[in-house]
Motif scaffolding. Sequence first.
Motif, short mmCIF file in Angstrom:
data_model
loop_
_atom_site.label_atom_id
_atom_site.label_comp_id
_atom_site.label_asym_id
_atom_site.label_seq_id
_atom_site.Cartn_x
_atom_site.Cartn_y
_atom_site.Cartn_z
N SER A 26 6.47 -26.59 16.49
CA SER A 26 7.20 -25.09 16.99
C SER A 26 7.34 -24.45 15.91
O SER A 26 7.59 -23.09 15.98
CB SER A 26 8.49 -25.86 17.54
OG SER A 26 8.21 -26.67 18.75
N PHE A 27 7.34 -24.96 14.64
CA PHE A 27 7.51 -24.07 13.31
C PHE A 27 6.33 -23.86 12.51
O PHE A 27 6.52 -23.46 11.44
CB PHE A 27 8.72 -24.80 12.53
CG PHE A 27 9.89 -24.73 13.37
CD1 PHE A 27 10.75 -23.57 13.41
CD2 PHE A 27 10.47 -25.84 14.04
CE1 PHE A 27 11.91 -23.66 14.12
CE2 PHE A 27 11.59 -25.79 14.74
CZ PHE A 27 12.58 -24.69 15.01
N GLY A 28 5.20 -24.26 13.16
CA GLY A 28 3.97 -24.30 12.32
C GLY A 28 3.69 -24.95 11.11
O GLY A 28 3.21 -24.58 9.92
N LEU A 29 4.47 -26.29 11.04
CA LEU A 29 4.36 -27.19 10.05
C LEU A 29 3.55 -28.22 10.38
O LEU A 29 3.11 -28.50 11.48
CB LEU A 29 5.82 -27.80 9.67
CG LEU A 29 6.53 -26.57 9.32
CD1 LEU A 29 8.10 -27.16 9.28
CD2 LEU A 29 6.59 -26.16 8.13
N PRO A 30 2.91 -29.13 9.36
CA PRO A 30 2.20 -30.47 9.73
C PRO A 30 3.01 -31.30 10.61
O PRO A 30 4.27 -31.31 10.44
CB PRO A 30 1.80 -30.85 8.37
CG PRO A 30 1.91 -29.64 7.31
CD PRO A 30 3.06 -28.64 8.08
N ALA A 31 2.16 -32.20 11.39
CA ALA A 31 2.75 -33.03 12.22
C ALA A 31 3.68 -33.93 11.19
O ALA A 31 3.23 -34.45 10.33
CB ALA A 31 1.78 -33.88 12.98
N GLY A 32 4.96 -34.39 11.70
CA GLY A 32 5.61 -35.20 11.11
C GLY A 32 6.56 -34.68 10.08
O GLY A 32 7.39 -35.48 9.37
N SER A 33 6.49 -33.15 9.99
CA SER A 33 7.29 -32.73 8.92
C SER A 33 8.78 -32.62 9.10
O SER A 33 9.60 -32.63 8.41
CB SER A 33 6.63 -31.31 8.46
OG SER A 33 5.20 -31.46 8.08
N LEU A 34 9.14 -32.16 10.62
CA LEU A 34 10.31 -31.99 11.00
C LEU A 34 10.72 -32.44 12.34
O LEU A 34 9.86 -32.39 13.22
CB LEU A 34 10.56 -30.37 11.07
CG LEU A 34 11.90 -29.74 11.36
CD1 LEU A 34 13.06 -29.91 10.37
CD2 LEU A 34 11.57 -28.27 12.01
N SER A 35 11.87 -33.05 12.32
CA SER A 35 12.39 -33.88 13.70
C SER A 35 13.62 -33.31 13.91
O SER A 35 14.75 -33.20 13.10
CB SER A 35 12.46 -35.35 13.49
OG SER A 35 11.22 -35.72 13.11
N LEU A 36 13.73 -32.65 15.01
CA LEU A 36 15.11 -32.01 15.63
C LEU A 36 15.57 -32.74 16.93
O LEU A 36 14.62 -33.12 17.85
CB LEU A 36 14.84 -30.71 15.65
CG LEU A 36 14.67 -29.89 14.50
CD1 LEU A 36 14.26 -28.40 14.82
CD2 LEU A 36 15.75 -29.84 13.65
N PRO A 37 16.73 -32.77 17.32
CA PRO A 37 17.34 -33.14 18.59
C PRO A 37 16.68 -32.17 19.65
O PRO A 37 16.75 -30.84 19.63
CB PRO A 37 18.80 -32.89 18.88
CG PRO A 37 19.09 -33.02 16.95
CD PRO A 37 18.02 -32.29 16.37
#
Length: 558
Positions: free
Chosen positions: A257-268
């Motif tokens: 959702s933020f254009g980052l590589p997979a596994g870079s950001l986890s959110l609720p």
Amino acid sequence: MRLTNVSGSVAAHSALGTALAAALAAGLAMAPAEPALAAPVKRSTASTPARPRALPAPQETVTLSIGRGQLVNLPGTMTDLFVANEGVADVQVKSNRQLYVFGKGAGETTVYATDRAGSVVWSATVRVGQNIASVGSMLKLAMPEATITATPMNGVVLLTGTVASPDDVAEATRLAQAFVGEGVQVVSRLKSATPLQVNLQVKIAEVSRDFVKQVGANLLSRDTTGGFLFGIAQGRNFGSIANRSVAGFPTLDASASFGLPAGSLSLPFNPATNSFILPNSGAEYNLSNLGQGAGRTNIALAGKLLGLDLATVIDLAENNGLVTTLANPNLTALSGETASFLAGGEIPIPQSQGLGAVSVEYKQYGVSLAFTPFVLSDGRISLRVRPEVSQLTTAGSVTLNGFTIPGLSTRRAETTVELGSGQSFMIGGLLSNAHNNSIDKAPGLGDLPIIGALFRSNSFRRQETELVIVVTPYLVKPVDASAIKLPTDGYKAATDAQRILLGQSNDGRTGEQRPVPTMAPPVTQRADGAPTTATPPAASAPSAARPQGEAPAPGFSF
């Protein structure tokens, strides 16, 4: 002692004709100089002589002062007159049916007037004293409300009757002694009609009004910009502002959702909105402490304003209380004696005695009354009275060794007044009006116009108390026990059928007679040894409710 034949006196004082006077003179000439007291008594042939018969004592009393006389009309014709003591009274004959009685000296004598047959026509006891005839009139004029009778006898004046007060007894004796002179003794047997028991009625009326108004503003804020947290607190703690809790949401990979590589950001992730929850994306307001104050009305506002998370609560409280107290204690006491009365209780108060020892002292509270009456000579009442009304209160309470000792709110009056029977007097009164206005605010900010109301709170309190104590004494006399009505008269306990089937807690009717003790019939022993029950006395007669002929049983009648 003098015995007089009335015939000569009648001739001298009447206007009879000459022939009648001559006939009477001839009859007197033939009679002996001193008339015989009685004719010769013929002796009876019987062995037992006849006993003389004594005449009854005189039934009439004539009271005279020395130097004064009285005319007496006789019911019949007299022929002989007897005076026991001529030094006390002299009797002159006007006719055979009239006498003059004249007082000569202090004392008492007896006068008899008889006819030809020896029957008593008139007899009297003559009492003569110094100014005796006017003592009664003088006392009646001096004390018109009293009933006094003055009776002379042998140089003594006896005063009997009833006067209004004890001091009137001494006053009547003094007046009578001054009137008759020092040569005559005055003996008083007067009774006082004024009752010496006083009943005191005290009315204690109190009205207490309490009005409290409070207006307060409580503000809580937070600034989350730039990672800087800012808050303001005013008033009580009504809640808190915190970040939105994400504990109940699943955590998913939000890198795409933020254009980052997979596994870079986890959110609720919020399934309801189908979106991820960003950090500091919202505030959560906790207002769980609202409504904690009794009688308070809370208005809460929360939200974001000018980049700040704000929460504010406006407290509105108004309390209007009214307490009324009316006590009417009654107490009766003898004149000069002190009586006390208490309707309340006692609270224990621990007292330290040293070395760890503790004693307990009891303090009375409630409605109490103590008074000492004095009945004065004119029927008025001098009264020393001390009424008191006290009650337990949390104001002024003390905590000692884990025990809370309550305070006492007391209203007391002590004074001496003089009243007549049935007159009322207000001996104590209290009118108190107290106002209290307080403002709690933040310095500087609380003084700002309009917005400063968020940084201050104020309270207003008004207390009004009115207390009146009125006393009314009464002179009282004891009454018959049957004339006293009790609240329990006519009360009866409900039977099982009345309690279970009818739901009644009591039975009886107003005005019925209360239970009274009854006597067992007396038992007498006959000569043959068999017991015989006598007729019960009139006081234990069967009542109307008892079957006819049934004897009363000992105990209480119901």
